[in-house]
Design an enzyme around this catalytic site. Sequence first.
Site, short mmCIF file in Angstrom:
data_model
loop_
_atom_site.label_atom_id
_atom_site.label_comp_id
_atom_site.label_asym_id
_atom_site.label_seq_id
_atom_site.Cartn_x
_atom_site.Cartn_y
_atom_site.Cartn_z
N LYS A 144 17.00 -17.94 42.10
CA LYS A 144 18.45 -18.11 42.09
C LYS A 144 18.93 -18.67 43.42
O LYS A 144 19.66 -19.68 43.47
CB LYS A 144 19.14 -16.77 41.81
CG LYS A 144 20.67 -16.88 41.77
CD LYS A 144 21.32 -15.52 41.54
CE LYS A 144 21.28 -14.68 42.80
NZ LYS A 144 22.08 -13.43 42.66
N ASP A 162 22.90 -16.43 37.91
CA ASP A 162 23.40 -15.16 38.42
C ASP A 162 23.89 -14.33 37.24
O ASP A 162 23.70 -14.70 36.08
CB ASP A 162 24.48 -15.38 39.48
CG ASP A 162 25.79 -15.90 38.90
OD1 ASP A 162 25.84 -16.26 37.70
OD2 ASP A 162 26.78 -15.94 39.66
#
Length: 250
Positions: A144, A162
Site C-alpha cells: 500500500k 487502504d
Amino acid sequence: MVALRGPSAGRRTLGVVLDAETPTGLVRRARKIDRVLAETYPDARCELDFDNPFELLVVTVLSAQTTDKRVNAVRPTLFAAYPDAPAMAAAERDKLEQIVGPLGFFRAKTESLLKLSQALVERYDGQVPARLEDLVTLPGVGRKTANVVLGNAFGIPGITVDTHFGRLARRFGWTDETDPVKVEHAIGALFPKRDWTMLSHHLIWHGRRICHSRNPACGACPVAHWCPAYGEGPTDPEAAARLVKTEGRA
C-alpha cells in the site's frame, strides 16, 4: 432503474443485478463508476503534503492509525529538522519522538522512521527507490505504502488498497476478496494501468466523503445507480446530505 437482488431488494430502487452481470458488463460498470467519480472529485489527489519521494514515503508511514491532517501539521517541523534520509537516520531519538508525538504511538513511529532512513542510507545511498520490489523490502513499507509513493512521487501507476478502497471495491461488487493484495490484482484487471493511481484517489475520496463505513450517504451518492450496495445507508436525499463530508478525514 433495476431492482436489486437480495432480501432487502424491496426497499431499494436503484442499482444493478449482479447475478446477471457478465465479465464485460462488470468492466463497463466499474469504468463508468470511475468516470462519474472523476467528475465528482476533479481535485482528487493524495491528501498528504510532500515535496519529494522521501517526504511522501515518511508521511505515508506516519499516517498509519492517525489522520492526514495531523501528519500534515507536523510535516514542516519534521522535515525542517530532518530534510533527507541521512539526516533522519542520524536523528536523536528523543528529539524525533517530540516531533511525531502528536500523532500517537510516537515510540513505535520514531523507531520506524529511524530504521527506514537507515535502510535507505545503507541500501540506496539515501534515495527512495522507484521500484515496488525494492520499496517493499524497506522497514515498515508494504504494498500500500509502496504504491502511494510510486503513483504520486514517481508517476508509476499503482493501486492503493487502504480500508476505503477495499470497502468500496466490495460494495461496488467489483470483487469479493478481502486480502489487500488480491483486491489490488482483481481491480487492476478491470482498469487500464494508466488509470490505477487516479482510481485509487477517486475511491479513497469517495469513501472519506460519502461512502462511509457505518452509515454511507446513499441518497447523495453520484454512483448509486451502478452500486449493488445502494440502501445500506439512508436513501432519503436530505438525510443523506447531512452525512456528506466536504473534506477528508479531520
